[in-house]
Design a protein around this motif. Structure first.
Motif, PDB file in Angstrom:
ATOM      1  N   SER A  87     -72.053 -13.247-100.547  1.00  0.00           N
ATOM      2  CA  SER A  87     -72.178 -11.729 -99.667  1.00  0.00           C
ATOM      3  C   SER A  87     -72.167 -10.654-100.520  1.00  0.00           C
ATOM      4  O   SER A  87     -72.783  -9.607-100.533  1.00  0.00           O
ATOM      5  CB  SER A  87     -70.894 -11.890 -98.946  1.00  0.00           C
ATOM      6  N   LEU A  91     -75.097  -7.701-101.050  1.00  0.00           N
ATOM      7  CA  LEU A  91     -74.757  -6.437-101.170  1.00  0.00           C
ATOM      8  C   LEU A  91     -75.243  -5.589-102.349  1.00  0.00           C
ATOM      9  O   LEU A  91     -75.629  -4.566-102.262  1.00  0.00           O
ATOM     10  CB  LEU A  91     -73.047  -6.115-100.688  1.00  0.00           C
ATOM     11  N   VAL A  99     -69.419  -0.539 -96.649  1.00  0.00           N
ATOM     12  CA  VAL A  99     -69.464  -1.610 -95.681  1.00  0.00           C
ATOM     13  C   VAL A  99     -68.612  -1.249 -94.403  1.00  0.00           C
ATOM     14  O   VAL A  99     -67.512  -0.652 -94.627  1.00  0.00           O
ATOM     15  CB  VAL A  99     -69.216  -2.870 -95.990  1.00  0.00           C
ATOM     16  N   ALA A 101     -67.892  -2.130 -90.073  1.00  0.00           N
ATOM     17  CA  ALA A 101     -68.032  -3.226 -89.197  1.00  0.00           C
ATOM     18  C   ALA A 101     -67.463  -2.806 -87.827  1.00  0.00           C
ATOM     19  O   ALA A 101     -66.304  -1.852 -87.864  1.00  0.00           O
ATOM     20  CB  ALA A 101     -67.394  -4.430 -89.743  1.00  0.00           C
ATOM     21  N   TYR A 172     -80.890 -10.214 -88.782  1.00  0.00           N
ATOM     22  CA  TYR A 172     -79.979 -11.284 -88.107  1.00  0.00           C
ATOM     23  C   TYR A 172     -80.083 -12.549 -88.978  1.00  0.00           C
ATOM     24  O   TYR A 172     -80.913 -13.083 -89.495  1.00  0.00           O
ATOM     25  CB  TYR A 172     -80.763 -11.441 -86.682  1.00  0.00           C
ATOM     26  N   ARG A 187     -75.561  -9.359 -86.964  1.00  0.00           N
ATOM     27  CA  ARG A 187     -76.529  -8.391 -87.205  1.00  0.00           C
ATOM     28  C   ARG A 187     -76.024  -7.462 -88.176  1.00  0.00           C
ATOM     29  O   ARG A 187     -75.022  -7.049 -88.157  1.00  0.00           O
ATOM     30  CB  ARG A 187     -76.796  -7.490 -85.943  1.00  0.00           C
ATOM     31  N   VAL A 188     -76.885  -7.016 -89.146  1.00  0.00           N
ATOM     32  CA  VAL A 188     -76.764  -6.317 -90.398  1.00  0.00           C
ATOM     33  C   VAL A 188     -77.457  -5.032 -90.262  1.00  0.00           C
ATOM     34  O   VAL A 188     -78.833  -5.375 -90.204  1.00  0.00           O
ATOM     35  CB  VAL A 188     -76.861  -6.837 -91.686  1.00  0.00           C
TER      36      VAL A 188
END
Length: 353
Positions: A87, A91, A99, A101, A172, A187-188
């Motif tokens: 991760s 990034l 980030v 969320a 996704y 989902r990002v």
């Protein structure tokens, strides 16, 4: 009728998975040793180690043991390190600076673990979600794992509504379990932050909570513990200001900035670790320079430098202090010399633009 999503499978060809891990899992020390030997960038190792420690402390709190005694079971394999380090690498490759969320989906049901049948979310997950906003989800199954929870806690600047931004790309990621009523995907959304463009400047605005308390009865040596607890709870910054209270009593105002989603956790850190009976909380708007990180070469080694930009140009540079300390110790020179070398290298970057 579902969603198209990407599933990533990592195969470790030289990893004897079943024999060692199936018996009692891996300890925090074993996973930390594997991480230490991995060929990863220092900042990736540092972030992964921090999240691994958070996982160990959450498991320790749940089972009433010391973090060094924890043996991971469900999160005890190389897949945990892959998830955490991967991760951070992703990034970095995407150039993500911050980030955000949404609130964490809180489902229901039970899961089978090495400790027997446990409620969903798992106890370690709940421990890691302390102070974070959740939303109830009527779904029988695990939607947030301990690994997912620690990623949210470590990486997310805030949990809530998305920031104002221009959407640049959407992806996704697919989970392995199939839910009957809900796609099991993450989902990002990659976006460019909204900016003020007055006179060619590009400034980023966001909201933070300022938490403060006046302390006139706490021993000085305890302040470090409060600051460490606040940072561990998610504070962006912690500082002390000398003040005078009624009857001219000298005191200290302890303050912190926290993302709105972590303000409760930082408040609790103040209340648990200091002598204050209460805190003040104020919503603040920050205006920040767009930031990026770069790695510069010096005579003492590589140093990560934070760069602040304004009007499309670098206007400030800040070497990573801890990296300078480590390099200075190895080279037998002062931290100031390494720091100056990193600043000079950063200046060369600026002039080359």
């Amino acid at each position: 009728g579902g969603l198209a999503a990407t599933a990533l499978t990592v195969v470790a060809t030289d990893y004897a998975h079943g024999e060692h891990e199936g018996q009692h899992g891996r300890s925090h020390a074993e996973l930390a040793n594997i991480l230490d030997q991995a060929a990863l960038e220092p900042k990736v190792k540092k972030g992964t180690a921090a999240m691994l420690r958070m996982l160990a402390e959450a498991e320790a709190a749940v089972h009433g043991v010391d973090a060094e005694e924890v043996h991971f079971h469900e999160v005890g394999g190389l897949d945990t390190l892959v998830d955490l380090a991967g991760s951070l690498i992703a990034l970095d490759l995407l150039g993500v600076e911050r980030v955000y969320a949404g609130p964490v989906p809180w489902s229901h049901g039970h899961i089978r673990t090495a400790h027997g049948l446990l409620p969903v979310p798992a106890p370690a997950t709940v421990q890691l979600l302390e102070g974070l906003p959740i939303r109830p989800l009527d779904l029988d199954g695990e939607t947030v794992t301990p690994t997912g929870a620690v990623l949210l806690r470590y990486l997310a600047h805030s949990l809530g509504p998305p920031p104002v931004m221009t959407v640049a790309a959407v992806g996704y990621g697919a989970g392995r379990r199939e839910f009957s009523d809900l796609p099991n995907v993450l989902r990002v959304v990659l976006g460019e932050a909204a900016a003020h463009d007055s006179a060619g400047d590009a400034l980023i605005e966001d909201n933070v909570v300022e938490i403060s308390a006046n302390l006139d009865d706490m021993p000085g040596e305890l302040f470090e513990a409060v600051m460490e607890a606040a940072f561990a709870a998610g504070a962006l910054d912690v500082w002390m200001t000398p003040i005078y209270m009624k009857r001219n009593r000298p005191a200290v105002m302890l303050s912190a900035l926290a993302p709105p989603g972590l303000a409760d956790a930082v408040t609790e850190a103040f209340l648990r670790n200091s002598t204050t009976l209460g805190v003040r909380r104020t919503l603040r708007t920050r205006t920040c320079l767009p930031r990026q990180t770069a790695t510069v070469e010096t005579a003492y080694g590589r140093v990560t430098v934070k760069l602040g930009r304004l009007g499309g140009r670098v206007v400030t540079a800040q070497p990573e202090y801890r990296e300078c300390v480590d390099l200075a110790r190895k080279a037998g020179v002062t931290v100031r010399e390494v720091y100056a070398a990193a600043l000079a290298a950063a200046e060369n970057l600026r002039q080359a633009e």
